[in-house]
Structure formats: C-alpha cells, structure tokens
Design a protein around this motif. Structure first.
Motif, PDB file in Angstrom:
ATOM      1  N   GLU A   1       0.852  -1.181   0.000  1.00 56.50           N
ATOM      2  CA  GLU A   1       0.000   0.000   0.000  1.00 56.50           C
ATOM      3  C   GLU A   1       0.887   1.229   0.000  1.00 56.50           C
ATOM      4  O   GLU A   1       1.948   1.237   0.608  1.00 56.50           O
ATOM      5  CB  GLU A   1      -0.903   0.015   1.240  1.00 56.50           C
ATOM      6  CG  GLU A   1      -1.892  -1.115   1.287  1.00 56.50           C
ATOM      7  CD  GLU A   1      -2.730  -1.074   2.560  1.00 56.50           C
ATOM      8  OE1 GLU A   1      -2.756  -0.021   3.224  1.00 56.50           O
ATOM      9  OE2 GLU A   1      -3.336  -2.094   2.869  1.00 56.50           O
ATOM     10  N   PHE A   2       0.444   2.250  -0.679  1.00 60.99           N
ATOM     11  CA  PHE A   2       1.201   3.489  -0.767  1.00 60.99           C
ATOM     12  C   PHE A   2       0.376   4.613  -0.177  1.00 60.99           C
ATOM     13  O   PHE A   2      -0.839   4.655  -0.344  1.00 60.99           O
ATOM     14  CB  PHE A   2       1.536   3.816  -2.229  1.00 60.99           C
ATOM     15  CG  PHE A   2       2.387   2.783  -2.891  1.00 60.99           C
ATOM     16  CD1 PHE A   2       3.761   2.884  -2.849  1.00 60.99           C
ATOM     17  CD2 PHE A   2       1.820   1.696  -3.528  1.00 60.99           C
ATOM     18  CE1 PHE A   2       4.551   1.926  -3.446  1.00 60.99           C
ATOM     19  CE2 PHE A   2       2.602   0.729  -4.134  1.00 60.99           C
ATOM     20  CZ  PHE A   2       3.977   0.845  -4.094  1.00 60.99           C
ATOM     21  N   SER A   3       1.050   5.502   0.492  1.00 61.63           N
ATOM     22  CA  SER A   3       0.348   6.676   1.009  1.00 61.63           C
ATOM     23  C   SER A   3       1.254   7.883   0.855  1.00 61.63           C
ATOM     24  O   SER A   3       2.478   7.776   0.891  1.00 61.63           O
ATOM     25  CB  SER A   3      -0.053   6.481   2.466  1.00 61.63           C
ATOM     26  OG  SER A   3       1.083   6.334   3.283  1.00 61.63           O
ATOM     27  N   LEU A   4       0.635   9.007   0.669  1.00 61.99           N
ATOM     28  CA  LEU A   4       1.354  10.266   0.590  1.00 61.99           C
ATOM     29  C   LEU A   4       1.097  11.036   1.875  1.00 61.99           C
ATOM     30  O   LEU A   4      -0.005  11.017   2.404  1.00 61.99           O
ATOM     31  CB  LEU A   4       0.872  11.087  -0.610  1.00 61.99           C
ATOM     32  CG  LEU A   4       1.067  10.455  -1.982  1.00 61.99           C
ATOM     33  CD1 LEU A   4       0.448  11.345  -3.048  1.00 61.99           C
ATOM     34  CD2 LEU A   4       2.533  10.233  -2.261  1.00 61.99           C
ATOM     35  N   ALA A   5       2.111  11.687   2.358  1.00 67.10           N
ATOM     36  CA  ALA A   5       1.973  12.493   3.567  1.00 67.10           C
ATOM     37  C   ALA A   5       2.574  13.864   3.291  1.00 67.10           C
ATOM     38  O   ALA A   5       3.579  13.988   2.596  1.00 67.10           O
ATOM     39  CB  ALA A   5       2.681  11.830   4.743  1.00 67.10           C
ATOM     40  N   THR A   6       1.955  14.863   3.833  1.00 70.17           N
ATOM     41  CA  THR A   6       2.461  16.220   3.695  1.00 70.17           C
ATOM     42  C   THR A   6       3.238  16.586   4.951  1.00 70.17           C
ATOM     43  O   THR A   6       2.761  16.385   6.058  1.00 70.17           O
ATOM     44  CB  THR A   6       1.297  17.215   3.509  1.00 70.17           C
ATOM     45  OG1 THR A   6       0.572  16.839   2.341  1.00 70.17           O
ATOM     46  CG2 THR A   6       1.809  18.632   3.357  1.00 70.17           C
TER      47      THR A   6
ATOM     48  N   THR B   1       8.963  11.737   8.171  1.00 68.62           N
ATOM     49  CA  THR B   1       9.108  10.380   7.658  1.00 68.62           C
ATOM     50  C   THR B   1       9.465   9.404   8.768  1.00 68.62           C
ATOM     51  O   THR B   1       8.897   8.315   8.868  1.00 68.62           O
ATOM     52  CB  THR B   1      10.185  10.332   6.558  1.00 68.62           C
ATOM     53  OG1 THR B   1       9.821  11.251   5.524  1.00 68.62           O
ATOM     54  CG2 THR B   1      10.347   8.948   5.979  1.00 68.62           C
TER      55      THR B   1
ATOM     56  N   LEU C   1       6.348   8.781  10.956  1.00 66.21           N
ATOM     57  CA  LEU C   1       5.395   7.898  10.284  1.00 66.21           C
ATOM     58  C   LEU C   1       5.903   6.452  10.237  1.00 66.21           C
ATOM     59  O   LEU C   1       5.130   5.505  10.435  1.00 66.21           O
ATOM     60  CB  LEU C   1       5.102   8.397   8.873  1.00 66.21           C
ATOM     61  CG  LEU C   1       4.338   9.721   8.778  1.00 66.21           C
ATOM     62  CD1 LEU C   1       4.289  10.204   7.336  1.00 66.21           C
ATOM     63  CD2 LEU C   1       2.942   9.575   9.352  1.00 66.21           C
TER      64      LEU C   1
ATOM     65  N   ALA D   1       4.198   3.117  12.023  1.00 65.80           N
ATOM     66  CA  ALA D   1       3.862   1.927  11.242  1.00 65.80           C
ATOM     67  C   ALA D   1       4.526   0.683  11.831  1.00 65.80           C
ATOM     68  O   ALA D   1       3.905  -0.383  11.919  1.00 65.80           O
ATOM     69  CB  ALA D   1       4.281   2.120   9.788  1.00 65.80           C
TER      70      ALA D   1
ATOM     71  N   GLU E   1       3.675  -3.177  10.978  1.00 63.43           N
ATOM     72  CA  GLU E   1       3.795  -3.068   9.526  1.00 63.43           C
ATOM     73  C   GLU E   1       5.266  -3.024   9.126  1.00 63.43           C
ATOM     74  O   GLU E   1       6.143  -2.735   9.931  1.00 63.43           O
ATOM     75  CB  GLU E   1       3.081  -1.813   9.032  1.00 63.43           C
ATOM     76  CG  GLU E   1       1.601  -1.802   9.348  1.00 63.43           C
ATOM     77  CD  GLU E   1       0.925  -0.491   9.005  1.00 63.43           C
ATOM     78  OE1 GLU E   1      -0.297  -0.439   9.161  1.00 63.43           O
ATOM     79  OE2 GLU E   1       1.595   0.475   8.594  1.00 63.43           O
TER      80      GLU E   1
END
Length: 108
Positions: free
Chosen positions: A26-31, A84, A87, A91, A96
C-alpha cells in the motif's frame, strides 16, 4: 565494468541485492508542513544564494541556476526526514513493514 564489479562484490559477500514485490503493498502520501525553524532556514538560504548571484554577476547566472535548483531540492527533501521517521515508527509499532522513498516532484 560495473556488472563485473557487482558480480565480484556479490561473490565475496560485500553486496546483497533484493527485489521487492509490490504484491499487497500500500502506498500513502503524507504532507510535511515546514516548521518555523525550517522556514527561517529556507529564507536564510534564499538570501545567501541571492548574495552569491549578486557577487557572481549576471553572466554566471545560467551556470549557478542548476546548482541552486539542486540545493533547494535536497534542502526540501531533508526537511521531510523528521515526518518520515515519525510515520515509519508509527507503522512499525503497528507491526507493519516500512519502505521509504523521499521524493521531490521537481516542479518549479
């Protein structure tokens, strides 16, 4: 020559190469919002590069432009590291597995 070097390194146990599967990934973008300190650093860098350009003169602007672009690209990537790490730690605590890729769009 690079292939021969890689084969030699792998044979001697210096190099390990793996391929990751995207299956189930799964991919996610974070600001990552800039902190006040990062904003001040960015502004200070802008002032510094402006002075450099003034010292170099207009004839050197084309040469310096690429250097400046690469500098700011790396600076902005560096600003993303703290977010980063946070996060990734969250995870990992959820059990994960984490693969990180810090990207810049390269857009002006």
């Amino acid at each position: 020559a690079m292939e021969a070097c890689a084969i030699s390194m792998r044979a001697s146990g210096i190099l390990t190469a793996r391929a990751l599967s995207f299956q189930g990934a799964e991919f996610s973008l974070a600001t990552a919002e800039l902190t006040e300190e990062q904003t001040k650093t960015y502004d200070a860098c802008c002032r510094w590069w402006t002075k450099c350009l003034e010292i170099q003169g207009k004839e050197r602007h084309k040469v310096m432009w690429g250097v400046i672009q690469r500098f700011f690209k790396m600076l902005l990537v560096a600003f993303k590291v703290d977010k980063t790490v946070t996060l990734a730690q969250e995870a990992l605590e959820r059990g994960e597995q984490v693969v990180v890729g810090l990207w810049s769009t390269g857009e002006a």
